[in-house]
Write a protein that holds these residues in place. Structure first.
Motif, mmCIF file in Angstrom:
data_model
loop_
_atom_site.group_PDB
_atom_site.id
_atom_site.type_symbol
_atom_site.label_atom_id
_atom_site.label_comp_id
_atom_site.label_asym_id
_atom_site.label_seq_id
_atom_site.Cartn_x
_atom_site.Cartn_y
_atom_site.Cartn_z
ATOM 1 N N ALA A 127 -51.455 32.958 81.418
ATOM 2 C CA ALA A 127 -52.001 34.265 82.376
ATOM 3 C C ALA A 127 -52.569 33.737 83.555
ATOM 4 C CB ALA A 127 -52.587 35.278 81.877
ATOM 5 N N LEU A 128 -53.390 32.803 83.402
ATOM 6 C CA LEU A 128 -54.440 32.460 84.509
ATOM 7 C C LEU A 128 -53.568 31.195 85.415
ATOM 8 C CD1 LEU A 128 -57.654 31.711 82.792
ATOM 9 C CD2 LEU A 128 -57.204 33.425 84.445
ATOM 10 N N LEU A 129 -52.779 30.327 84.623
ATOM 11 C CA LEU A 129 -51.906 29.652 85.275
ATOM 12 C C LEU A 129 -50.760 30.286 86.010
ATOM 13 C CD1 LEU A 129 -51.712 26.267 82.673
ATOM 14 C CD2 LEU A 129 -52.852 26.592 85.119
ATOM 15 N N GLY A 130 -50.355 31.183 85.594
ATOM 16 C CA GLY A 130 -49.288 32.205 86.311
ATOM 17 C C GLY A 130 -49.966 32.580 87.550
ATOM 18 N N LEU B 162 -47.889 30.156 89.985
ATOM 19 C CA LEU B 162 -46.712 30.984 90.348
ATOM 20 C C LEU B 162 -47.129 32.026 91.307
ATOM 21 C CD1 LEU B 162 -45.069 31.159 86.748
ATOM 22 C CD2 LEU B 162 -44.427 29.698 88.362
ATOM 23 N N LYS B 163 -48.224 32.179 91.577
ATOM 24 C CA LYS B 163 -48.851 33.069 92.450
ATOM 25 C C LYS B 163 -48.556 34.561 92.081
ATOM 26 C CE LYS B 163 -49.724 30.019 95.573
ATOM 27 N NZ LYS B 163 -50.979 29.227 94.826
ATOM 28 N N GLN B 164 -48.576 34.923 90.497
ATOM 29 C CA GLN B 164 -48.592 36.199 89.943
ATOM 30 C C GLN B 164 -49.668 37.087 90.156
ATOM 31 O OE1 GLN B 164 -46.950 34.864 86.198
ATOM 32 N NE2 GLN B 164 -44.863 34.632 86.695
ATOM 33 N N HIS B 165 -49.746 38.359 89.966
ATOM 34 C CA HIS B 165 -50.745 38.825 90.191
ATOM 35 C C HIS B 165 -51.231 39.765 88.980
ATOM 36 C CE1 HIS B 165 -53.388 42.154 91.829
ATOM 37 N NE2 HIS B 165 -52.953 42.929 91.429
ATOM 38 N N LEU B 166 -52.481 39.762 88.557
ATOM 39 C CA LEU B 166 -52.760 40.509 87.160
ATOM 40 C C LEU B 166 -53.725 41.674 87.806
ATOM 41 C CD1 LEU B 166 -54.248 37.524 85.302
ATOM 42 C CD2 LEU B 166 -51.994 38.690 84.942
ATOM 43 N N ASP B 167 -53.336 42.962 87.119
ATOM 44 C CA ASP B 167 -53.931 44.143 87.480
ATOM 45 C C ASP B 167 -55.131 44.273 86.768
ATOM 46 O OD1 ASP B 167 -52.810 44.884 85.134
ATOM 47 O OD2 ASP B 167 -51.749 46.267 85.993
ATOM 48 N N TRP B 168 -56.056 45.225 86.741
ATOM 49 C CA TRP B 168 -57.261 45.412 85.873
ATOM 50 C C TRP B 168 -56.999 45.551 84.490
ATOM 51 C CZ3 TRP B 168 -61.605 43.183 87.170
ATOM 52 C CH2 TRP B 168 -61.964 43.059 88.573
ATOM 53 N N PRO B 169 -56.138 46.349 84.006
ATOM 54 C CA PRO B 169 -55.954 46.219 82.668
ATOM 55 C C PRO B 169 -55.605 44.963 82.049
ATOM 56 C CG PRO B 169 -54.842 48.040 83.588
ATOM 57 C CD PRO B 169 -55.357 47.543 85.028
ATOM 58 N N ALA B 170 -54.850 44.341 82.664
ATOM 59 C CA ALA B 170 -54.455 43.017 82.386
ATOM 60 C C ALA B 170 -55.709 42.059 82.006
ATOM 61 C CB ALA B 170 -53.299 42.222 83.138
ATOM 62 N N LEU C 219 -56.942 40.636 78.733
ATOM 63 C CA LEU C 219 -57.143 38.963 78.445
ATOM 64 C C LEU C 219 -58.619 38.733 78.239
ATOM 65 C CD1 LEU C 219 -54.568 37.909 81.274
ATOM 66 C CD2 LEU C 219 -54.417 37.586 78.945
ATOM 67 N N SER C 220 -59.410 39.577 78.929
ATOM 68 C CA SER C 220 -60.964 39.109 78.797
ATOM 69 C C SER C 220 -61.199 39.540 77.175
ATOM 70 C CB SER C 220 -61.828 39.983 79.436
ATOM 71 O OG SER C 220 -61.622 39.630 80.954
#
Length: 110
Positions: A72-75, A79-87, A91-92
């Motif tokens: 997810a972090l490498l994405g 890959l310039k992907q976006h993680l929203d707050w729930p993600a 992940l945390s």
């Protein structure tokens, strides 16, 4: 200690194949597909080596959890992907679980 080296190698290979999968263009790029498959089998090979001294459930939890967080972090970075707050929160929590297992569990030989 050797089991952690194998586990780290398994995680690195898992992250590699999952990230490289994006670049196979649905398995139409033969060279990248072969590299991805080699990384996949290397991940399984090193995970198998880990299982000689570590319980399967815990090894798999650490392998899969660490891999998910790193991918997810490498994405985000590659890959310039976006993680929203729930993600990010989810992940945390996965990362916290991996840390708790490794620091406090008596089921893993340290």
């Amino acid at each position: 200690m050797k089991q952690y080296i194998f586990l780290i190698l398994a995680i690195i290979c898992e992250v590699a194949w999952a990230l490289l999968l994006k670049f196979t263009n649905q398995f139409t790029k033969v060279g990248m597909t072969i590299i991805t498959l080699i990384a996949y089998f290397a991940a399984l090979f090193f995970l198998d080596k880990t299982l000689k001294t570590m319980p399967v459930g815990l090894a798999y939890a650490v392998w899969a959890g660490s891999g998910m967080v790193l991918i997810a972090l490498l994405g985000v970075v590659i890959l310039k992907q976006h993680l929203d707050w729930p993600a990010i929160i989810g992940l945390s929590l996965i990362l916290c679980g991996v840390l708790i297992i490794n620091i406090f569990s008596k089921s893993i030989v340290h």
